[in-house]
Enzyme design. Structure first.
Site, PDB file in Angstrom:
ATOM      1  N   ALA A   1      -1.382  -2.933  -9.331  1.00  0.00           N
ATOM      2  CA  ALA A   1      -1.161  -1.491  -9.231  1.00  0.00           C
ATOM      3  C   ALA A   1      -0.762  -0.937 -10.593  1.00  0.00           C
ATOM      4  CB  ALA A   1      -0.068  -1.195  -8.206  1.00  0.00           C
TER       5      ALA A   1
ATOM      6  N   TYR B   1      -2.106   4.769 -22.252  1.00  0.00           N
ATOM      7  CA  TYR B   1      -2.289   3.727 -21.245  1.00  0.00           C
ATOM      8  C   TYR B   1      -2.098   2.343 -21.865  1.00  0.00           C
ATOM      9  CZ  TYR B   1      -4.728   0.722 -17.881  1.00  0.00           C
ATOM     10  OH  TYR B   1      -5.059  -0.279 -17.008  1.00  0.00           O
TER      11      TYR B   1
ATOM     12  N   VAL C   1       0.848  -1.194   0.000  1.00  0.00           N
ATOM     13  CA  VAL C   1       0.000   0.000   0.000  1.00  0.00           C
ATOM     14  C   VAL C   1       0.888   1.250   0.000  1.00  0.00           C
ATOM     15  CG1 VAL C   1      -1.928  -1.126   1.166  1.00  0.00           C
ATOM     16  CG2 VAL C   1      -0.134  -0.034   2.530  1.00  0.00           C
TER      17      VAL C   1
ATOM     18  N   ARG D   1      -0.733   3.115 -13.060  1.00  0.00           N
ATOM     19  CA  ARG D   1      -1.272   4.443 -13.344  1.00  0.00           C
ATOM     20  C   ARG D   1      -2.384   4.232 -14.360  1.00  0.00           C
ATOM     21  NH1 ARG D   1      -0.811   9.282 -16.748  1.00  0.00           N
ATOM     22  NH2 ARG D   1      -0.696  11.126 -15.407  1.00  0.00           N
TER      23      ARG D   1
ATOM     24  N   SER E   1      -4.609  -4.965 -19.550  1.00  0.00           N
ATOM     25  CA  SER E   1      -5.846  -4.309 -19.973  1.00  0.00           C
ATOM     26  C   SER E   1      -6.212  -4.734 -21.382  1.00  0.00           C
ATOM     27  CB  SER E   1      -5.679  -2.791 -19.932  1.00  0.00           C
ATOM     28  OG  SER E   1      -6.757  -2.133 -20.573  1.00  0.00           O
TER      29      SER E   1
END
Length: 320
Positions: A71, A142, A32, A73, A116
């Site tokens: 995790a 991305y 975290v 961006r 993704s």
């Protein structure tokens, strides 16, 4: 088995945390960015300043057998930087590959990377779905950063022998979902008439529970090693069908006006909302046959079950 989970406070990470903390014979370490309270007692959290090329993961990786790296961006709605791709690369490429290299050096056996569907592209013709092993065609910073990370991970796997599993989810929804899916539920709950009653696209979605189930399967399934998987609920819906079925789940029948999709696209382009128009009117389908066959995996939740669960959480939040 000791497992490290990055992105533990994100939408997918929270779902993984809930599911994996209930598994026996599994010691879960959650990375975290700042101290977090409320984690299950059997979850150990470690504060990591950020996902950067120079982040030191060595203490966190001690004894870890599997890393689940969620995790990243993610999309920035109002990007301020002059070079978005460079910013995505810092985290999604450089940070990811630094973690993976340190993991391999620490003896980690398997690295599960949550990528993704944007690696494949932004849309498909109706009934011509993306395939897991088809040529990637990312169209935004991305997606480009994710394919670059995938390529780096595959090269690292070949060099070190650490197994890499890549999972490319489509749009993920479930209890606590945000952004456009949440707005859709708000519109339906308020009974707002929507001009989406004549959209004949096809889109693949994945419920959070289904994605989490696949990720957990990939922790130790022998056939998952060094493979790329697409994941969805296994049933594709038009925007019109999704709104109608979400309305049923909410107990608020959708009030849909049959405006032609072409007219919606033109209007959205004029208003500078072309990307939103693509998501509402365009198609994006994935073929999960490889995932089903290689892993003997089936999505545990049907679309309607997942929509009911999502709606239940939404209505509970509205009543508070």
């Amino acid at each position: 088995m000791r497992v490290l989970l990055t992105g533990a406070t994100g939408f997918v990470g929270r779902g993984l945390l809930e599911r994996m903390s209930a598994l026996v014979n599994l010691e879960l370490i959650a990375a975290v960015r700042k101290p977090v309270s409320g984690f299950p007692e059997n979850v150990t959290s470690h504060v990591i300043a950020g996902l950067e090329a120079d982040t030191d993961w060595r203490k966190v990786l001690d004894g870890v057998e599997v890393v689940i790296h969620s995790a990243a961006r993610v999309h920035v709605m109002h990007e301020q930087t002059s070079d978005p791709l460079a910013e995505f690369r810092k985290v999604n490429v450089d940070g990811t590959l630094s973690l993976a290299r340190q993991a391999a050096a620490a003896g980690v056996r398997r690295f599960v990377f949550i990528s993704s569907i944007k690696v494949n592209g932004e849309g498909t013709p109706v009934n011509v779905p993306y395939l897991a092993d088809a040529q990637p065609a990312p169209a935004d910073p991305y997606g480009i950063s994710k394919i670059e990370a995938e390529k780096g991970l595959r090269a690292l796997a070949a060099e070190t022998g650490m197994e890499v599993v890549i999972i490319r989810p489509v749009l993920v929804y479930g209890p606590g979902v945000k952004a456009n899916f949440l707005n859709m539920m708000r519109w339906l709950h308020k009974g707002v008439p929507l001009p989406f009653g004549a959209i004949h696209n096809r889109r693949s979605l994945v419920a959070l529970d289904n994605l989490v189930d696949l990720i957990v399967t990939c922790i130790d399934h022998p056939a998952a090693a060094n493979q790329t998987f697409l994941v969805s609920d296994g049933e594709d819906l038009s925007t019109t069908e999704l709104l109608r079925r979400m309305g049923v789940a909410l107990g608020k029948p959708a009030r849909l006006l049959p405006v032609p999709s072409r007219l919606l696209e033109v209007g959205a382009t004029i208003l500078g909302k072309k990307a939103l128009s693509q998501r509402l009117c365009g198609s994006l389908q994935v073929d999960i046959s490889k995932t089903r066959e290689l892993l003997n995996w089936t999505p545990p939740l049907s679309v309607d079950e997942a929509l009911r669960k999502t709606a239940k959480h939404f209505l509970e939040q509205q009543s508070k």
